[in-house]
Design a protein around this motif. Structure first.
Motif, PDB file in Angstrom:
ATOM      1  N   LEU A   1      -4.675  12.539 -30.060  1.00 11.08           N
ATOM      2  CA  LEU A   1      -3.698  13.602 -29.797  1.00 11.08           C
ATOM      3  C   LEU A   1      -3.771  14.048 -28.342  1.00 11.08           C
ATOM      4  N   ALA A   2      -4.988  14.223 -27.843  1.00  7.98           N
ATOM      5  CA  ALA A   2      -5.166  14.631 -26.450  1.00  7.98           C
ATOM      6  C   ALA A   2      -4.592  13.582 -25.501  1.00  7.98           C
TER       7      ALA A   2
ATOM      8  N   VAL B   1      -4.610  19.242 -19.852  1.00  5.09           N
ATOM      9  CA  VAL B   1      -5.081  18.960 -21.217  1.00  5.09           C
ATOM     10  C   VAL B   1      -6.590  18.761 -21.170  1.00  5.09           C
ATOM     11  N   LEU B   2      -7.319  19.599 -21.897  1.00  3.50           N
ATOM     12  CA  LEU B   2      -8.783  19.536 -21.935  1.00  3.50           C
ATOM     13  C   LEU B   2      -9.252  19.457 -23.374  1.00  3.50           C
ATOM     14  N   GLN B   3     -10.403  18.854 -23.582  1.00  7.81           N
ATOM     15  CA  GLN B   3     -11.014  18.818 -24.913  1.00  7.81           C
ATOM     16  C   GLN B   3     -12.302  19.629 -24.912  1.00  7.81           C
TER      17      GLN B   3
ATOM     18  N   ALA C   1     -12.167  25.124 -28.017  1.00  6.57           N
ATOM     19  CA  ALA C   1     -10.943  24.674 -28.684  1.00  6.57           C
ATOM     20  C   ALA C   1     -11.012  23.156 -28.759  1.00  6.57           C
ATOM     21  N   ASP C   2     -10.599  22.582 -29.883  1.00  6.26           N
ATOM     22  CA  ASP C   2     -10.574  21.117 -29.983  1.00  6.26           C
ATOM     23  C   ASP C   2      -9.784  20.537 -28.806  1.00  6.26           C
TER      24      ASP C   2
ATOM     25  N   VAL D   1      -5.187  23.016 -31.593  1.00  2.00           N
ATOM     26  CA  VAL D   1      -4.748  23.110 -30.202  1.00  2.00           C
ATOM     27  C   VAL D   1      -4.564  24.572 -29.801  1.00  2.00           C
ATOM     28  N   VAL D   2      -5.117  24.926 -28.661  1.00  6.03           N
ATOM     29  CA  VAL D   2      -4.866  26.241 -28.057  1.00  6.03           C
ATOM     30  C   VAL D   2      -3.954  26.018 -26.853  1.00  6.03           C
TER      31      VAL D   2
END
Length: 302
Positions: free
Chosen positions: A4-5, A16-18, A34-35, A79-80
């Protein structure tokens, strides 16, 4: 989540960060990872993000500048979405203001005061964004967002968008339709202000800033008011009269300056704050038979 990321990165929706720790994005400096953390760089980026989230069937939530928010130590599933710099447009046409959901409300109040536009003076010192202010119907000094909002452009979970009028937003004390009835993100808002004297407006703004600085503990990380006022009573007054000012659990303390604030005295956890909130509620119920309900939004994994 990796897939998804990567999809979000391919679409170039913005940052976009994980496993990004949300303590980096809340005014209380508390919150686990956050995932996936996304900060869209435009409305189009936000819409693409929501489309991907919907197709993947994962949970999501939006945040602004992280005030009025207590995030679990375990973080948030899914997701945030942070409404930040890419969503901070501003157009001023006479007394009509069109502003992005990511625009800082204090910055807007200052700009409008210089232009002799009145109506947002109450926002002096509120450390949030326009989107969050509409979502929560933020207010102070006997005024709130419902006094000036004409319409809000909302992105809903199903990907649909709609301009909602003030009446359709169902504003009430610290709440709007966007919280539970129709969960959505305030992407933009149209505000109706009034013409006035720049000197008088700036003076009122400064007076409200000074009042906050002198009565509220912004020298420590905090989320803002913890409890809604159980009118005609005031939460801070009840907590102070109950002798709870300065009461501390772990790194979380009832502010010695204003009893309706809980401050992070250093390395406080969400668990510390939860425990302190529960203790305050228990004591106020016992002493006054009054139920205190939180104004701060409590989110994340249990």
């Amino acid at each position: 989540m990796e897939k998804l990321a990567n999809r979000l990165r391919e679409l170039q929706v913005g940052k976009v960060l994980q496993n990004e720790r949300l303590s980096n994005h809340t005014t209380m400096k508390i919150g686990g990872p956050a995932d996936i953390f996304v900060e869209p760089d435009s409305i189009k980026g936000l819409e693409k993000t929501m489309e991907v989230i919907r197709d993947a069937g994962v949970k999501w939530r939006a945040i602004g500048r992280g005030s009025n928010l207590l995030v679990s130590d375990e973080g948030i599933d899914g997701v945030v979405i942070k409404m930040g710099d890419g969503l901070d447009s501003l157009e001023i046409d006479g007394t009509i203001i069109k502003v992005g959901g990511g625009y800082p409300i204090v910055k807007l109040a200052t700009i409008l005061s210089r232009k002799g536009l009145s109506g947002l003076e109450f926002a002096a010192g509120i450390p949030g964004s326009i989107g969050g202010a509409v979502y929560m119907n933020a207010g102070a000094h006997r005024s709130d967002m419902s006094e000036i909002v004409k319409e809000a452009y909302v992105l809903f979970e199903d990907g649909s968008t709609e301009w909602l009028s003030k009446d359709q937003l169902h504003f009430s004390y610290r709440t709007s339709i966007l919280q539970k009835e129709r969960p959505g993100i305030c992407v933009e808002a149209i505000l109706q202000l009034k013409e006035g004297s720049p000197e008088e407006i700036k003076a009122a703004l400064q007076k409200n800033k000074d009042y906050r600085r002198n009565t509220q503990p912004w020298n420590f990380p905090c989320a803002g008011s913890i409890f809604r006022n159980p009118l005609p009573n005031y939460a801070g007054q009840l907590i102070e009269e109950a002798g709870l000012k300065g009461h501390q659990i772990g790194g979380a303390q009832v502010s010695e300056m204003h009893a309706n604030f809980i401050v992070n005295k250093g390395h406080a956890t969400a668990k510390d704050v939860h425990s302190l909130i529960a203790h305050i509620q228990e004591q106020i119920k016992h002493k006054y038979n009054i139920d205190l309900h939180t104004e701060v939004e409590i989110v994340g994994r249990k």
